[in-house]
Motif scaffolding. Sequence first.
Motif, PDB file in Angstrom:
ATOM      1  N   GLN A 128     -32.130 -20.415 -19.692  1.00 20.51           N
ATOM      2  CA  GLN A 128     -32.212 -20.012 -18.293  1.00 20.51           C
ATOM      3  C   GLN A 128     -31.434 -18.727 -18.047  1.00 20.51           C
ATOM      4  O   GLN A 128     -30.446 -18.439 -18.721  1.00 20.51           O
ATOM      5  N   ARG A 129     -31.932 -17.968 -17.100  1.00 21.11           N
ATOM      6  CA  ARG A 129     -31.211 -16.797 -16.620  1.00 21.11           C
ATOM      7  C   ARG A 129     -30.344 -17.259 -15.458  1.00 21.11           C
ATOM      8  O   ARG A 129     -30.849 -17.779 -14.462  1.00 21.11           O
ATOM      9  N   ASP A 130     -29.037 -17.107 -15.584  1.00 26.02           N
ATOM     10  CA  ASP A 130     -28.122 -17.616 -14.569  1.00 26.02           C
ATOM     11  C   ASP A 130     -28.398 -16.974 -13.211  1.00 26.02           C
ATOM     12  O   ASP A 130     -28.736 -15.790 -13.114  1.00 26.02           O
ATOM     13  N   HIS A 131     -28.259 -17.797 -12.164  1.00 26.62           N
ATOM     14  CA  HIS A 131     -28.471 -17.315 -10.803  1.00 26.62           C
ATOM     15  C   HIS A 131     -27.254 -16.528 -10.339  1.00 26.62           C
ATOM     16  O   HIS A 131     -26.124 -16.819 -10.712  1.00 26.62           O
ATOM     17  N   ASN A 132     -27.483 -15.517  -9.515  1.00 25.01           N
ATOM     18  CA  ASN A 132     -26.381 -14.679  -9.030  1.00 25.01           C
ATOM     19  C   ASN A 132     -25.443 -15.442  -8.098  1.00 25.01           C
ATOM     20  O   ASN A 132     -24.255 -15.130  -8.018  1.00 25.01           O
ATOM     21  N   PRO A 134     -23.125 -18.353  -7.304  1.00 23.22           N
ATOM     22  CA  PRO A 134     -22.406 -19.334  -8.132  1.00 23.22           C
ATOM     23  C   PRO A 134     -22.726 -20.790  -7.781  1.00 23.22           C
ATOM     24  O   PRO A 134     -22.846 -21.627  -8.674  1.00 23.22           O
ATOM     25  N   ASN A 137     -26.251 -21.611  -8.918  1.00 26.12           N
ATOM     26  CA  ASN A 137     -26.265 -21.683 -10.376  1.00 26.12           C
ATOM     27  C   ASN A 137     -25.653 -22.984 -10.875  1.00 26.12           C
ATOM     28  O   ASN A 137     -26.161 -23.603 -11.823  1.00 26.12           O
ATOM     29  N   THR A 141     -27.844 -25.647 -12.918  1.00 22.20           N
ATOM     30  CA  THR A 141     -27.452 -25.960 -14.293  1.00 22.20           C
ATOM     31  C   THR A 141     -27.166 -27.446 -14.461  1.00 22.20           C
ATOM     32  O   THR A 141     -27.557 -28.067 -15.447  1.00 22.20           O
ATOM     33  N   SER A 153     -27.818 -20.315 -21.933  1.00 19.97           N
ATOM     34  CA  SER A 153     -27.930 -19.051 -21.213  1.00 19.97           C
ATOM     35  C   SER A 153     -28.942 -18.163 -21.922  1.00 19.97           C
ATOM     36  O   SER A 153     -29.104 -18.221 -23.143  1.00 19.97           O
TER      37      SER A 153
END
Length: 288
Positions: A128-132, A134, A137, A141, A153
Amino acid sequence: MWLFAQLPIRFQWWLGKIAGLLAWRLAKSRRHITEVNIRLCFPELSEAEQTELVRKAFIANGIGLMELGIAWFRDPEKLTGITQVHGLEHFEKAMEDGHGVLLLGGHYSTLDLGGSLVTEFIDADVMQRDHNNPLTNAVMTRARGRRYGTVLSSKDLRGLFRSLKKNHAVWYATDQDYGRKDIVFAPFFGIPTGTITATSRIADRSKCRVVPFSHFRREDKPGYDIYFHPALENFPSGDDLDDATRINAIIEQEIRKAPDQYLWMHRRFKTRPSKDDPGFYKKQKKKR
């Protein structure tokens, strides 16, 4: 989102439709991006048909927002009765090689729920591309960690290779614009599109099999379809452009099954072959 997730699915779909129509009316920037993408990818449609497809795409993604709550806050197992899996034998055959499987997915509006439903039928890890944000995210996750074996990641290539070495399946998508690094310009809906070459590198190094798969929402009644396709043969070929062209063609083929259920709000054609090429998404100023 948790509260909405507790509602009956038909009511959630109705709320999603309303949310999508509101976004279609109010999110002018995203609507512009979607309009450009639809115009580029479906030139054979009339202007009215393109406009309708844009509208339906916002509705589909509004419903997808509601489904996100199901994936994050409820047990998707309750939806397996209205989910049909096609081609599971292709995945099982690929796993027999013992080098792991890259599940080549795409950014459809059923992204998280489709992925959660997949794990009801197979074991898989996810990149996954982490969300901006927090908080978003952390929630995302944690939720994915309950469904998938391991959440990796998008930058954790070592973790990816460890998973493949253990003969795991890993959900993986290439259909976004990541800039100019390590890309080739391969056709996607007939447009030279920046496409990452990492898939070829990963398959070459790990000897894993690459299995295309997709997931869509049924339009006539609540229900879902998951499709597994045969593992790619002679992949990688040694030619990055040929490999990227092949992957883009597969994703395009899947999108055409339900064109409105793709994430058209993303600037897929942002990176142009030449830095001097005019961008597609710049709005033209109206003449007075």
